[in-house]
Design a protein around this motif. Structure first.
Motif, PDB file in Angstrom:
ATOM      1  N   ALA B 137       0.836  -1.206   0.000  1.00  0.00           N
ATOM      2  CA  ALA B 137       0.000   0.000   0.000  1.00  0.00           C
ATOM      3  C   ALA B 137       0.870   1.256   0.000  1.00  0.00           C
ATOM      4  N   VAL B 138       1.965   1.212   0.733  1.00  0.00           N
ATOM      5  CA  VAL B 138       2.887   2.360   0.766  1.00  0.00           C
ATOM      6  C   VAL B 138       3.424   2.650  -0.638  1.00  0.00           C
ATOM      7  N   GLU B 139       3.846   1.605  -1.337  1.00  0.00           N
ATOM      8  CA  GLU B 139       4.373   1.802  -2.707  1.00  0.00           C
ATOM      9  C   GLU B 139       3.291   2.318  -3.638  1.00  0.00           C
ATOM     10  N   ILE B 140       2.095   1.770  -3.490  1.00  0.00           N
ATOM     11  CA  ILE B 140       0.971   2.224  -4.317  1.00  0.00           C
ATOM     12  C   ILE B 140       0.690   3.701  -4.063  1.00  0.00           C
ATOM     13  N   ALA B 141       0.688   4.090  -2.796  1.00  0.00           N
ATOM     14  CA  ALA B 141       0.432   5.491  -2.451  1.00  0.00           C
ATOM     15  C   ALA B 141       1.486   6.399  -3.084  1.00  0.00           C
ATOM     16  N   LYS B 142       2.741   5.980  -2.996  1.00  0.00           N
ATOM     17  CA  LYS B 142       3.817   6.799  -3.573  1.00  0.00           C
ATOM     18  C   LYS B 142       3.692   6.903  -5.082  1.00  0.00           C
ATOM     19  N   ARG B 143       3.377   5.789  -5.741  1.00  0.00           N
ATOM     20  CA  ARG B 143       3.232   5.813  -7.202  1.00  0.00           C
ATOM     21  C   ARG B 143       2.086   6.727  -7.626  1.00  0.00           C
ATOM     22  N   ALA B 144       1.054   6.792  -6.794  1.00  0.00           N
ATOM     23  CA  ALA B 144      -0.087   7.655  -7.126  1.00  0.00           C
ATOM     24  C   ALA B 144       0.206   9.118  -6.804  1.00  0.00           C
ATOM     25  N   GLY B 145       1.404   9.370  -6.296  1.00  0.00           N
ATOM     26  CA  GLY B 145       1.791  10.753  -6.006  1.00  0.00           C
ATOM     27  C   GLY B 145       1.228  11.308  -4.722  1.00  0.00           C
ATOM     28  N   LEU B 146       0.789  10.440  -3.826  1.00  0.00           N
ATOM     29  CA  LEU B 146       0.212  10.912  -2.563  1.00  0.00           C
ATOM     30  C   LEU B 146       1.310  11.210  -1.548  1.00  0.00           C
ATOM     31  N   ALA B 147       1.152  12.286  -0.798  1.00  0.00           N
ATOM     32  CA  ALA B 147       2.071  12.587   0.295  1.00  0.00           C
ATOM     33  C   ALA B 147       1.857  11.533   1.376  1.00  0.00           C
ATOM     34  N   LEU B 148       2.959  11.042   1.951  1.00  0.00           N
ATOM     35  CA  LEU B 148       2.884   9.865   2.818  1.00  0.00           C
ATOM     36  C   LEU B 148       3.336  10.118   4.252  1.00  0.00           C
ATOM     37  N   SER B 149       2.482   9.729   5.203  1.00  0.00           N
ATOM     38  CA  SER B 149       2.863   9.685   6.619  1.00  0.00           C
ATOM     39  C   SER B 149       2.717   8.246   7.070  1.00  0.00           C
ATOM     40  N   LEU B 150       3.460   7.888   8.107  1.00  0.00           N
ATOM     41  CA  LEU B 150       3.320   6.557   8.677  1.00  0.00           C
ATOM     42  C   LEU B 150       3.020   6.674  10.166  1.00  0.00           C
ATOM     43  N   ASN B 151       2.313   5.689  10.679  1.00  0.00           N
ATOM     44  CA  ASN B 151       1.978   5.671  12.095  1.00  0.00           C
ATOM     45  C   ASN B 151       2.306   4.298  12.662  1.00  0.00           C
TER      46      ASN B 151
END
Lengths: 98, 366
Positions: B137-151
């Motif tokens: 999901a993290v890789e998918i989010a990055k590929r979609a250009g979404l800014a990413l935070s982790l918890n």
């Protein structure tokens, strides 16, 4: 007084707001704010004028020249103030130099 | 008459349904299967919150990706001028979904991880292959250009692996990491004895975190939520009751904090009956602990009363039976012994028994 990096290599780079940061007008107060992840930063007028131009299309030098033209009464401190401000935001991950 | 402050953030808990079973979840253990708010009700709620001054909305749950109308709600929020955050396990984030979320205007996605390694992470989440699915999901989010935070929620079972956890999140390229020591409400309260770390673990963790914050300044912002049981003064819960934030739960109840139902003798309002503005400004629930006038001693004369607001009402209610008591975490509280018993493990069955994994049920399960 903090050291400023006036390296020509630095100031020819283009400052850009981080992807997760958004400039906005607070509809309640009419004041500019910078929104990011979980934070809200209130901005004064000059901070807003700088950040409005941080879209990655202008080098820092061009940005300051544009401001100086727009605000002819701005002092020579404009350079160092703007740079210091952007470096502070860069340390917080809010601005990138591309 | 005090001026009512304007709110800044809305937590929109879209559903309590969740595919995971984390034992530290602060969702209510029992909840009536209230009919979830529909798209129109949420859209109206979001608009009203924006009109009241809210600038941020966090879409959360349970698992918000379970809502098919999530993109619609994000669009509505952006249309109302709000910054949008999606707080998710990552389960259900396909390539297609990520692109649609991005197109709807999502500003930031926060994905949870349970540990640095598969086996422990899958065990805590109570789902096979959970950890790998989240990394995907993290890789998918990055590929979609979404800014990413982790918890990452911290507790006795993963707090010793903090350096591996930080290294993992650094490699994943998040711009923000939330390391949140378990806060004991809901399921977490149920599992408190098992989840509670030792003082040694907590001190070691604090050192790792402070080193990482310095090392990663400008690259990844780290927010560390303290394990308040190990502090001498309470946390400034929600930055004050009814001061900056409001939560709307899946059934439409408007709460000063997501765990407010822990306070049994307070009556909460719903968006189906009242406007957000009326609830924020006039309701008993929001005014009951707003400001400092309601405080009994020792809070009333404490120089910190406008710094920590007497701590957490829900914690006072849960542990002492009275929400207006000083948060027992405070060393000035006459109930501090309740906290000391737990952290020194002197309570009868501390450390024995097993974790109760969260499940979606309105019915009472033991």
């Amino acid at each position: 007084m903090q050291e400023l990096n006036l390296d020509p290599d630095r100031i020819s780079k283009r400052p850009s707001l981080a992807k997760h940061a958004r400039l906005q007008i607070d509809r309640l107060t009419g004041e500019p704010v910078l929104l990011s992840q979980e934070a809200v930063f209130t901005l004064n007028g000059s901070a807003y004028e700088v950040l409005k131009r941080c879209d990655g299309t202008r080098s820092f030098t061009q940005l300051v020249e544009e401001l100086a033209e727009r605000y002819p009464s701005a002092t020579i401190a404009l350079w160092s103030d703007a740079l210091r401000y952007l470096e502070k935001l860069s340390q917080k991950g809010l601005v990138q130099w591309i | 008459m005090d001026l009512v402050p304007r709110p800044y953030g809305l937590l929109a808990e879209l559903t309590y349904r969740c595919p995971l079973h984390c034992p530290y979840c602060s969702n209510p253990v029992r909840w009536k299967n209230n009919v979830e708010l529909d798209s129109e009700e949420w859209t109206r709620t979001i608009k009203e919150a924006a009109e009241l001054g809210v600038l941020h909305v966090g879409f959360s749950g349970g698992e918000p990706l379970l809502r098919k109308d999530l993109e619609l709600l994000i669009q509505a929020a952006r249309g109302a001028g709000l910054y949008t955050n999606l707080i998710t396990s990552g389960f259900g984030l396909t390539e297609d979904r990520a692109i649609r979320l991005s197109n709807a205007g999502l500003d930031n996605i926060q994905i949870s991880l349970q540990a640095a390694a598969n086996t422990l992470a899958d065990t805590i989440a109570g789902a096979t292959n959970s950890h790998q699915r989240k990394l995907d999901a993290v890789e998918i989010a990055k590929r979609a250009g979404l800014a990413l935070s982790l918890n990452v929620v911290l507790h006795r079972f993963n707090i010793d692996n903090l350096s591996e956890i930080i290294a993992l999140t650094e490699n994943l390229g998040a711009t923000r990491l939330e390391l949140a020591n378990t806060q004991y409400y809901g399921w977490a309260y149920r599992n408190r004895a098992m989840l509670m770390p030792s003082r040694t673990q907590v001190y070691a963790a604090a050192k790792h975190v402070s080193d990482a914050i310095k090392r990663l300044a400008g690259k990844m912002k780290i927010l560390y939520v303290l394990p308040d049981y190990f502090e001498n003064r309470p946390k400034a819960c929600m930055n004050g009751w009814g001061r900056k934030y409001l939560t709307v739960n899946p059934g439409g109840f408007v709460l000063p904090c997501p765990t407010a139902f822990e306070i049994a003798d307070l009556r909460f309002e719903t968006v189906r009956q009242k406007s957000i503005q009326w609830i924020w400004e006039e309701s008993e629930s929001f005014n009951r602990f707003r400001g400092t006038e309601w405080m009994p001693e020792p809070c009333r004369s404490c120089p910190r009363k406008e710094i920590d607001f007497g701590g957490c009402r829900c914690q006072a209610a849960l542990l002492t039976g009275d929400a207006s008591n000083t948060d027992p975490v405070c060393e000035l509280s006459r109930h501090r012994v309740l906290i000391d018993e737990v952290i020194s493990g002197h309570r009868g069955d501390a450390g024995t028994g097993s974790l109760v994994f969260r499940h979606n049920s309105g019915a009472a399960h033991s």
